[in-house]
Motif scaffolding. Structure first.
Motif, PDB file in Angstrom:
ATOM      1  N   SER A  49       0.849  -1.190   0.125  1.00 14.10           N
ATOM      2  CA  SER A  49       0.196  -0.006  -0.052  1.00 14.10           C
ATOM      3  C   SER A  49       0.818   1.322   0.071  1.00 14.10           C
ATOM      4  O   SER A  49       0.492   2.274  -0.530  1.00 14.10           O
ATOM      5  CB  SER A  49      -0.904   0.212   1.164  1.00 14.10           C
ATOM      6  N   ALA A  50       2.044   1.367   0.731  1.00  7.03           N
ATOM      7  CA  ALA A  50       3.071   2.502   0.520  1.00  7.03           C
ATOM      8  C   ALA A  50       3.648   2.645  -0.705  1.00  7.03           C
ATOM      9  O   ALA A  50       3.711   3.707  -0.990  1.00  7.03           O
ATOM     10  CB  ALA A  50       4.014   2.028   1.697  1.00  7.03           C
ATOM     11  N   LEU A  51       3.768   1.468  -1.353  1.00  9.48           N
ATOM     12  CA  LEU A  51       4.028   1.704  -2.900  1.00  9.48           C
ATOM     13  C   LEU A  51       2.950   2.479  -3.630  1.00  9.48           C
ATOM     14  O   LEU A  51       3.507   3.246  -4.512  1.00  9.48           O
ATOM     15  CB  LEU A  51       4.373   0.191  -3.502  1.00  9.48           C
ATOM     16  N   LYS A  52       1.588   2.131  -3.518  1.00  9.59           N
ATOM     17  CA  LYS A  52       0.727   2.403  -4.385  1.00  9.59           C
ATOM     18  C   LYS A  52       0.687   4.060  -3.864  1.00  9.59           C
ATOM     19  O   LYS A  52       0.895   5.218  -4.776  1.00  9.59           O
ATOM     20  CB  LYS A  52      -0.589   1.994  -4.016  1.00  9.59           C
ATOM     21  N   THR A  53       0.926   4.255  -2.624  1.00 10.61           N
ATOM     22  CA  THR A  53       0.647   5.826  -1.991  1.00 10.61           C
ATOM     23  C   THR A  53       2.038   6.517  -2.789  1.00 10.61           C
ATOM     24  O   THR A  53       1.941   7.816  -3.486  1.00 10.61           O
ATOM     25  CB  THR A  53       0.860   6.011  -0.579  1.00 10.61           C
ATOM     26  N   ASN A  54       3.094   5.918  -2.802  1.00  9.71           N
ATOM     27  CA  ASN A  54       4.481   6.502  -3.466  1.00  9.71           C
ATOM     28  C   ASN A  54       4.056   6.807  -5.016  1.00  9.71           C
ATOM     29  O   ASN A  54       4.538   7.706  -5.266  1.00  9.71           O
ATOM     30  CB  ASN A  54       5.775   5.721  -2.990  1.00  9.71           C
ATOM     31  N   GLY A  55       3.595   5.816  -5.552  1.00  9.17           N
ATOM     32  CA  GLY A  55       3.458   5.993  -6.982  1.00  9.17           C
ATOM     33  C   GLY A  55       2.731   7.171  -7.274  1.00  9.17           C
ATOM     34  O   GLY A  55       2.702   8.044  -8.163  1.00  9.17           O
ATOM     35  N   LEU A  56       1.456   7.209  -6.626  1.00 12.46           N
ATOM     36  CA  LEU A  56       0.580   8.350  -6.822  1.00 12.46           C
ATOM     37  C   LEU A  56       1.311   9.514  -6.430  1.00 12.46           C
ATOM     38  O   LEU A  56       1.193  10.774  -7.096  1.00 12.46           O
ATOM     39  CB  LEU A  56      -0.566   8.351  -5.789  1.00 12.46           C
ATOM     40  N   THR A  57       2.317   9.983  -5.450  1.00  9.63           N
ATOM     41  CA  THR A  57       2.989  11.138  -5.135  1.00  9.63           C
ATOM     42  C   THR A  57       3.812  11.432  -6.313  1.00  9.63           C
ATOM     43  O   THR A  57       3.698  12.555  -6.510  1.00  9.63           O
ATOM     44  CB  THR A  57       3.862  10.804  -3.925  1.00  9.63           C
ATOM     45  N   TRP A  58       4.573  10.342  -7.051  1.00  8.59           N
ATOM     46  CA  TRP A  58       5.331  10.834  -7.965  1.00  8.59           C
ATOM     47  C   TRP A  58       4.547  11.281  -9.231  1.00  8.59           C
ATOM     48  O   TRP A  58       4.921  12.040  -9.987  1.00  8.59           O
ATOM     49  CB  TRP A  58       6.309   9.628  -8.522  1.00  8.59           C
ATOM     50  N   ILE A  59       3.339  10.791  -9.703  1.00 11.75           N
ATOM     51  CA  ILE A  59       2.335  11.079 -10.644  1.00 11.75           C
ATOM     52  C   ILE A  59       2.031  12.724 -10.258  1.00 11.75           C
ATOM     53  O   ILE A  59       2.428  13.473 -11.390  1.00 11.75           O
ATOM     54  CB  ILE A  59       1.300  10.131 -10.552  1.00 11.75           C
ATOM     55  N   VAL A  60       1.588  12.972  -9.177  1.00  6.12           N
ATOM     56  CA  VAL A  60       1.227  14.278  -9.026  1.00  6.12           C
ATOM     57  C   VAL A  60       2.148  15.183  -9.107  1.00  6.12           C
ATOM     58  O   VAL A  60       2.165  16.348  -9.502  1.00  6.12           O
ATOM     59  CB  VAL A  60       0.215  14.301  -7.503  1.00  6.12           C
ATOM     60  N   PHE A  61       3.471  14.764  -8.550  1.00  8.63           N
ATOM     61  CA  PHE A  61       4.610  15.654  -8.328  1.00  8.63           C
ATOM     62  C   PHE A  61       4.904  15.996 -10.051  1.00  8.63           C
ATOM     63  O   PHE A  61       5.219  17.130 -10.368  1.00  8.63           O
ATOM     64  CB  PHE A  61       5.796  14.928  -7.722  1.00  8.63           C
ATOM     65  N   ALA A  62       4.960  14.901 -11.092  1.00  7.49           N
ATOM     66  CA  ALA A  62       5.174  15.132 -12.095  1.00  7.49           C
ATOM     67  C   ALA A  62       4.279  16.120 -12.892  1.00  7.49           C
ATOM     68  O   ALA A  62       4.621  16.990 -13.739  1.00  7.49           O
ATOM     69  CB  ALA A  62       5.051  13.672 -12.991  1.00  7.49           C
TER      70      ALA A  62
END
Ligand code: CUA
Length: 330
Positions: free
Chosen positions: A26-39
């Protein structure tokens, strides 16, 4: 600029439990979202800044009497800059929503799967100012230190006994509020063994800052060995240890603490049945060893002001005997 900033954030967080170093599904999913939004945000930032700089240079005032060309409205531009942000925000909204669902809803236990694959359930209870971990299926209750097996789904039923706390282990999972009288669900599937630090993330009183926890992710074999030890009955005590046990049962400790196999069945403080098997104590703010336990017994308020254990005004001799006894509770 942006890259340099990102690197600084990543580097400065390297030593602390960072959300940028995910260690569970689940932390990987949150982290993936973080980088998408950051991009997305980075692209918007670069485009807007570039247009701004271009406009400032290209259309700067050339002389005192110089008036720019007077224009009015541009329908295509206005539709464009209304629709484009709307589309971007909708994309972010639906990505966030689906990630939220995925990290919040405990994946169902497939019908017909072997009992081995059945997720472990842990009741996480916030107390002022420590965490209780109750494994109802395994009949284990512990405090401040959560043991889980790597690669297996662990369902968390999170609640509180007093005020609102928030369970947060940055590398393993998102914050989940611990609310009195209400169970919030979350889950962890840790990727590999390791020790992960957590912290209560909702202001809950004077010692909120000292309400930490430690998650110890073990291989399935190590976890099974831990379970076996936690389920073992108390050892037989030597004479010195039995003196400590007698003090424990008569000095008021039993009003708040449980030690399975004895008459101590208090529920206010941490269950101490296998206290000496834990690496941390007092809301995981310090290592647990004979020295720290003796300091705590001498004056709990001096060690962690505001905590709910009163000073029992024990003599040095009593502290020594209690220490010998508690250290035996492996
Ligand atoms: Cu518990 Cu903050």
């Amino acid at each position: 600029m942006i890259l340099a900033g990102t690197m600084m954030i990543t580097v400065s967080c390297a030593a602390a439990p960072s959300v940028l170093a995910p260690a569970s599904e689940s932390a990987l999913k949150t982290n993936g979202l973080t980088w998408i939004v950051f991009a997305i945000a980075a692209v918007v930032f670069v485009v807007v800044e570039a247009l701004l700089i271009y406009a400032a240079v290209r259309f700067r005032r050339a002389g005192q009497s110089d008036l720019p060309k007077q224009i009015e409205g541009n329908q295509r531009l206005e539709i464009g800059w209304t629709l484009l942000p709307l589309i971007v925000l909708l994309i972010v909204f639906f990505l966030s929503l689906s990630t939220l669902q995925a990290i919040r809803n405990q994946p169902a236990f497939a019908a017909g799967a072997s009992m081995e694959a059945k997720p472990l359930t842990v009741r996480v209870v916030g107390h002022q100012w420590w965490w209780e971990f109750d494994y109802p299926d395994l009949k284990i209750v512990t405090a401040n230190e959560l043991h889980i097996p790597a690669g297996m789904q662990v369902n968390l039923d999170i609640e509180s006994i007093d005020v609102i706390h928030s369970f947060w282990v940055p590398q393993l999972g998102g914050k989940t509020d611990a609310i009195p009288g209400h169970v919030n669900q979350s889950w962890i599937k840790a990727i590999q063994p390791g020790t992960y630090e957590g912290q209560c993330a909702e202001f809950c009183g004077v010692e909120h800052g000292l309400m930490r926890l430690r998650v110890i992710v073990e291989t399935p074999d190590q976890f099974q060995a831990w379970v076996t030890k936690q389920q073992a009955p108390l050892p037989s005590f030597s004479q010195a240890e039995a003196q400590g046990e007698q003090l424990f049962l008569t000095k008021g400790c039993v009003a708040c603490h449980t030690i399975q196999g004895t008459t101590a069945q208090g529920k206010i403080g941490p269950d101490l049945t296998h206290l000496a098997s834990r690496s941390v104590m007092a809301g995981a703010i310090m290592d647990r060893n004979l020295g720290t336990m003796e300091n705590w017994l001498a004056d709990p308020q001096a060690v962690k002001p505001g905590n709910l254990m009163p000073n029992l005004h024990l003599t040095q001799d009593e502290i020594t005997k209690l220490g010998v006894f508690l250290e035996r509770l492996k």
